[in-house]
Design an enzyme around this catalytic site. Structure first.
Site, PDB file in Angstrom:
ATOM      1  N   ASP A   1      26.713  46.658 -34.857  1.00  8.46           N
ATOM      2  CA  ASP A   1      25.301  46.777 -35.228  1.00  8.46           C
ATOM      3  C   ASP A   1      24.760  48.064 -34.622  1.00  8.46           C
ATOM      4  O   ASP A   1      24.594  48.160 -33.403  1.00  8.46           O
ATOM      5  CB  ASP A   1      24.501  45.583 -34.697  1.00  8.46           C
ATOM      6  CG  ASP A   1      24.827  44.274 -35.412  1.00  8.46           C
ATOM      7  OD1 ASP A   1      25.867  44.206 -36.099  1.00  8.46           O
ATOM      8  OD2 ASP A   1      24.044  43.315 -35.260  1.00  8.46           O
TER       9      ASP A   1
ATOM     10  N   LYS B   1      19.538  45.589 -40.956  1.00 12.02           N
ATOM     11  CA  LYS B   1      19.072  44.630 -39.946  1.00 12.02           C
ATOM     12  C   LYS B   1      17.691  45.047 -39.450  1.00 12.02           C
ATOM     13  O   LYS B   1      17.414  46.238 -39.294  1.00 12.02           O
ATOM     14  CB  LYS B   1      20.096  44.602 -38.803  1.00 12.02           C
ATOM     15  CG  LYS B   1      19.704  43.769 -37.587  1.00 12.02           C
ATOM     16  CD  LYS B   1      20.823  43.810 -36.546  1.00 12.02           C
ATOM     17  CE  LYS B   1      20.360  43.242 -35.212  1.00 12.02           C
ATOM     18  NZ  LYS B   1      21.414  43.290 -34.185  1.00 12.02           N
TER      19      LYS B   1
ATOM     20  N   LYS C   1      20.110  41.231 -42.275  1.00 13.39           N
ATOM     21  CA  LYS C   1      20.121  40.449 -41.033  1.00 13.39           C
ATOM     22  C   LYS C   1      18.736  40.442 -40.398  1.00 13.39           C
ATOM     23  O   LYS C   1      18.135  41.486 -40.179  1.00 13.39           O
ATOM     24  CB  LYS C   1      21.157  41.019 -40.054  1.00 13.39           C
ATOM     25  CG  LYS C   1      21.180  40.290 -38.701  1.00 13.39           C
ATOM     26  CD  LYS C   1      22.307  40.787 -37.812  1.00 13.39           C
ATOM     27  CE  LYS C   1      22.182  40.242 -36.396  1.00 13.39           C
ATOM     28  NZ  LYS C   1      23.268  40.703 -35.512  1.00 13.39           N
TER      29      LYS C   1
END
EC number: 4.1.2.4
Length: 223
Positions: A89, A152, A181
């Protein structure tokens, strides 16, 4: 798909201990979370603990500010993969996005995507709380162009977390083939259901056990 399989079971605080990581990985095995999301220093231990499990190890890149160079982020990815990470991430260069330096934002993301190619799934954190809607859309468009697997919302370490409105905007922008996300402030099953309804396909939460068991989180975290 069960809710547990959509959750990245997260421990990213700077004072996280070995004992807490061992608990995190044990819970991931027990509940069948998608991954454990840990800082790079804990990737190797987490991978050892999850050997043979369905849950994988996710780590963070350029975290939490996103202000490293593309070259440093690429090195972080390679190191993390070597230590057993299967998902990364990364935080975008937020200042570059605000400067409308789309070329740098794309190059930064692409450096991570290229370093992870064929070895790890990439999620791009755009830090929605710091962005206008126009910037959120542009960040998502650039991330897709650069080859990300997911976009995300948040690090959980800035001024705000995921909202259903942001998830809906991100989903509308990236279409149906890219994951979205939600992370930051997602603490209950109700929170998760709202995010899924808005278009989220993955949830980042430190309260994973409380979410799937329906219990109240012992101590709320930002993520």
């Amino acid at each position: 798909m069960t809710i547990a399989k959509m959750i990245d079971h997260t421990a990213l605080k700077p004072d996280t201990t070995k004992e807490q990581i061992l608990t995190l990985t044990k819970e991931a095995r027990e509940y069948g979370f998608a991954s454990v999301c840990v800082n790079p220093t804990w990737v190797k231990l987490s991978a050892e603990q999850l050997a043979g499990a369905e849950s994988v190890v996710c780590t963070v890149i350029g975290f939490p500010l996103g202000a490293n160079t593309p070259e440093v982020k690429a090195f972080e990815v390679k190191d993390a993969i070597q230590n057993g990470a299967k998902e990364v991430d990364m935080v975008i260069n937020i200042g570059a996005l605000k400067d409308k330096d789309n070329e740098l934002v794309e190059r930064d993301i692409r450096a991570v995507v290229d370093a992870a190619k064929g070895k790890a799934l990439v999620k791009v954190i755009i830090e929605t709380c710091l962005l206008t809607d126009e910037e959120k859309v542009r960040a998502c468009e650039i991330a897709v162009k650069a080859g990300t697997d997911f976009v995300k919302t948040s690090t959980g370490f800035s001024t705000g977390g995921a909202t259903a409105e942001d998830i809906a905007l991100m989903r509308k922008t990236v279409g149906q083939n890219i994951g979205v996300k939600a992370s930051g402030g997602v603490r209950t099953k109700e929170d998760v259901e709202k995010m899924i309804e808005a278009g989220a396909t993955r949830i980042g939460a430190s309260a994973g056990v409380a979410i799937v068991s329906g219990e109240k989180p012992a101590k709320p975290d930002n993520y």
